[in-house]
Design a protein around this motif. Sequence first.
Motif, PDB file in Angstrom:
ATOM      1  N   LEU A  81      30.017 -65.358  -5.373  1.00  0.00           N
ATOM      2  CA  LEU A  81      29.839 -65.440  -3.928  1.00  0.00           C
ATOM      3  C   LEU A  81      29.265 -64.134  -3.412  1.00  0.00           C
ATOM      4  O   LEU A  81      29.825 -63.057  -3.639  1.00  0.00           O
ATOM      5  CB  LEU A  81      31.174 -65.706  -3.227  1.00  0.00           C
ATOM      6  N   LEU A 101      27.017 -69.109  -2.398  1.00  0.00           N
ATOM      7  CA  LEU A 101      27.800 -69.272  -3.613  1.00  0.00           C
ATOM      8  C   LEU A 101      26.904 -69.858  -4.694  1.00  0.00           C
ATOM      9  O   LEU A 101      26.280 -70.906  -4.501  1.00  0.00           O
ATOM     10  CB  LEU A 101      29.001 -70.197  -3.363  1.00  0.00           C
ATOM     11  N   ILE A 154      34.372 -71.595   2.157  1.00  0.00           N
ATOM     12  CA  ILE A 154      33.851 -70.257   2.455  1.00  0.00           C
ATOM     13  C   ILE A 154      33.973 -69.955   3.941  1.00  0.00           C
ATOM     14  O   ILE A 154      33.752 -70.815   4.792  1.00  0.00           O
ATOM     15  CB  ILE A 154      32.367 -70.146   2.045  1.00  0.00           C
TER      16      ILE A 154
END
Length: 273
Positions: A81, A101, A154
Amino acid sequence: MADFLAAAVQITSTSDIEANFSLAEEQIELASRRGAELVGLPENFAFLGNDQQRLDISASLAEQCSQFLVTMARRYQIFLLGGGFPVPAGDGQRTLNRAELVGRDGQLLGRYDKIHLFDVDLPDGNKYRESETIISGKKLPSVINLPGLCKVGISICYDVRFPELYRHLVNEGAELLMIPATFTAFTGKDHWQVLLQSRAIENTAYVVAPAQTGLHYGRRQSHGHAMIIDPWGTVLADAGVQQGSAIAPVDTSRVQSIRNQMPCLKHRKPELF
């Protein structure tokens, strides 16, 4: 059910892009040597300097960042990431703050543009106006399935203060929440760990939180303490204030076990709100 090592990288980024990439790769390599399969870099991992310089270099830097993530993921065979880097917004005056990512083969698995922008006057005299040079993302983050590991949601930094975002991610199946940040030293000492533990506990999910640390430029100083927290709220790893990584095991069977023991997600009454 997967059982793997995750790493939350902690560095001190500056306006020196090449030095920042070198710092990031050093920590990625160290984490991969220790067996980490999922590695997170903090927000602003490639550049942390004044706003005008960020705007001026955003087009080329966005390309560099995306390619860096692909190269590192392939080289070290990890899920990686990039926790936030500037991408031109199209108006010539602002950028997006984007996380990407990437899979082991370099494939882009997902991206997210930071929604909540940090416009705050702090008692220590520092003022932050992200909205003056950054445009808010317009889409909620999607949950990303990492084959063989887990389902990841995320977010970026200031998002951590908005629990509804994380409830959305868990509703979509997230087992692990990634919260890369450049948390200020002033707010971090009181709020960082409390907020991370809250997001883990209320969502019965792992939290992996890469972080910036130390003095970047001028008076801009970050709190550090990159962390990995389990679904019970236990801090499994804390990087302190030095550059390095917080590394800890993630066991997705523990997510379901804790959700069975403490079934808060099943007890919600959304129809009343």
